[in-house]
Design a protein around this motif. Structure first.
Motif, PDB file in Angstrom:
ATOM      1  N   UNK A  40       0.838  -1.207   0.000  1.00 40.25           N
ATOM      2  CA  UNK A  40       0.000   0.000   0.000  1.00 40.25           C
ATOM      3  C   UNK A  40       0.871   1.254   0.000  1.00 40.25           C
ATOM      4  N   UNK A  41       1.961   1.227   0.760  1.00 40.50           N
ATOM      5  CA  UNK A  41       2.878   2.373   0.794  1.00 40.50           C
ATOM      6  C   UNK A  41       3.486   2.614  -0.581  1.00 40.50           C
ATOM      7  N   UNK A  42       3.842   1.540  -1.277  1.00 35.40           N
ATOM      8  CA  UNK A  42       4.358   1.679  -2.653  1.00 35.40           C
ATOM      9  C   UNK A  42       3.318   2.297  -3.571  1.00 35.40           C
ATOM     10  N   UNK A  43       2.080   1.823  -3.444  1.00 36.82           N
ATOM     11  CA  UNK A  43       0.998   2.358  -4.282  1.00 36.82           C
ATOM     12  C   UNK A  43       0.752   3.834  -3.976  1.00 36.82           C
ATOM     13  N   UNK A  86     -11.241   3.477  -4.924  1.00 35.38           N
ATOM     14  CA  UNK A  86     -12.035   3.409  -3.691  1.00 35.38           C
ATOM     15  C   UNK A  86     -11.777   2.133  -2.892  1.00 35.38           C
ATOM     16  N   UNK A  87     -11.342   1.065  -3.554  1.00 36.67           N
ATOM     17  CA  UNK A  87     -11.097  -0.195  -2.844  1.00 36.67           C
ATOM     18  C   UNK A  87      -9.799  -0.185  -2.040  1.00 36.67           C
ATOM     19  N   UNK A  88      -8.954   0.809  -2.293  1.00 34.91           N
ATOM     20  CA  UNK A  88      -7.708   0.969  -1.535  1.00 34.91           C
ATOM     21  C   UNK A  88      -7.745   2.369  -0.915  1.00 34.91           C
ATOM     22  N   UNK A  89      -8.408   2.495   0.240  1.00 33.26           N
ATOM     23  CA  UNK A  89      -8.623   3.814   0.829  1.00 33.26           C
ATOM     24  C   UNK A  89      -7.374   4.705   0.954  1.00 33.26           C
ATOM     25  N   UNK A  90      -6.198   4.182   1.323  1.00 31.04           N
ATOM     26  CA  UNK A  90      -5.036   5.080   1.407  1.00 31.04           C
ATOM     27  C   UNK A  90      -4.643   5.677   0.050  1.00 31.04           C
ATOM     28  N   UNK A  93      -7.150   8.224  -0.883  1.00 35.70           N
ATOM     29  CA  UNK A  93      -6.913   9.432  -0.096  1.00 35.70           C
ATOM     30  C   UNK A  93      -5.842  10.334  -0.724  1.00 35.70           C
ATOM     31  N   UNK A  94      -4.877   9.754  -1.430  1.00 36.33           N
ATOM     32  CA  UNK A  94      -3.860  10.570  -2.101  1.00 36.33           C
ATOM     33  C   UNK A  94      -4.528  11.448  -3.156  1.00 36.33           C
ATOM     34  N   UNK A  95      -5.368  10.829  -3.993  1.00 41.09           N
ATOM     35  CA  UNK A  95      -6.025  11.589  -5.062  1.00 41.09           C
ATOM     36  C   UNK A  95      -7.062  12.571  -4.508  1.00 41.09           C
ATOM     37  N   UNK A  96      -7.846  12.125  -3.545  1.00 39.02           N
ATOM     38  CA  UNK A  96      -8.830  13.013  -2.931  1.00 39.02           C
ATOM     39  C   UNK A  96      -8.122  14.150  -2.191  1.00 39.02           C
ATOM     40  N   UNK A  97      -7.020  13.816  -1.535  1.00 34.44           N
ATOM     41  CA  UNK A  97      -6.234  14.829  -0.833  1.00 34.44           C
ATOM     42  C   UNK A  97      -5.633  15.846  -1.788  1.00 34.44           C
ATOM     43  N   UNK A  98      -5.205  15.380  -2.961  1.00 33.97           N
ATOM     44  CA  UNK A  98      -4.662  16.299  -3.963  1.00 33.97           C
ATOM     45  C   UNK A  98      -5.741  17.289  -4.408  1.00 33.97           C
ATOM     46  N   UNK A  99      -6.945  16.783  -4.628  1.00 35.99           N
ATOM     47  CA  UNK A  99      -8.048  17.662  -5.027  1.00 35.99           C
ATOM     48  C   UNK A  99      -8.335  18.679  -3.913  1.00 35.99           C
TER      49      UNK A  99
END
Length: 154
Positions: A40-43, A86-90, A93-99
């Motif tokens: 997940x950290x890599x993604x 959406x299936x990988x919340x973290x 969150x990167x993309x939603x956080x960027x927005x």
């Protein structure tokens, strides 16, 4: 140090990607760290790199309004990427956080521009030569003022 909204965001997401890569290295070495696992950290690092690359692809502009419009044009793509992940919340969150960061930067820049306009300051520096001349005049005035203060101290 970043000077524009675009540069600030690039710097932020490149830094986040680097921190996540350091996390991956620590996890690979066996260090136990609470939070997302290795994969997940890599993604998440890849998503941060992708956001930074998207921002980097925006042509720099001296016009604040053009830069803010270009940043705003990224919002639908970032929101779509958040939905797809959406299936990988973290990662989502990167993309939603960027927005969210783009919206915050837009709001802050627009507020700063309104404040500057209310005080009679021009903040959309489309004409670099005029800005340079104004800065030189202001600097000359400041230097003259400093001389006056020094004369009074003597």
């Amino acid at each position: 140090m970043p000077e524009t909204a675009r540069e600030y965001l690039i710097h932020r997401f490149r830094g986040d990607a680097q921190s996540l890569r350091e996390r991956v290295s620590a996890l690979q070495s066996g260090t136990r760290i609470p939070g997302p696992d290795l994969n997940t950290s890599r993604q998440m690092a890849a998503a941060c790199d992708e956001v930074a690359d998207m921002l980097d692809a925006i042509s720099p502009s001296d016009a604040l309004s053009e830069e803010l419009a270009a940043l705003g044009a990224m919002l639908p793509l970032l929101e779509k990427k958040a939905t797809v992940n959406a299936t990988v919340p973290p990662v989502r969150a990167v993309y939603a956080g960027a927005a969210t960061r783009i919206r915050e930067v837009q709001a802050a820049e627009e507020q700063a521009q309104r404040n500057a306009e209310a005080s009679g300051v021009d903040v959309d520096f489309d004409e670099d030569e005029d800005v340079d001349e104004e800065l030189e005049e202001d600097l000359d005035d400041d230097i003259d003022d400093d001389d006056i203060v020094e004369d009074h101290k003597s």
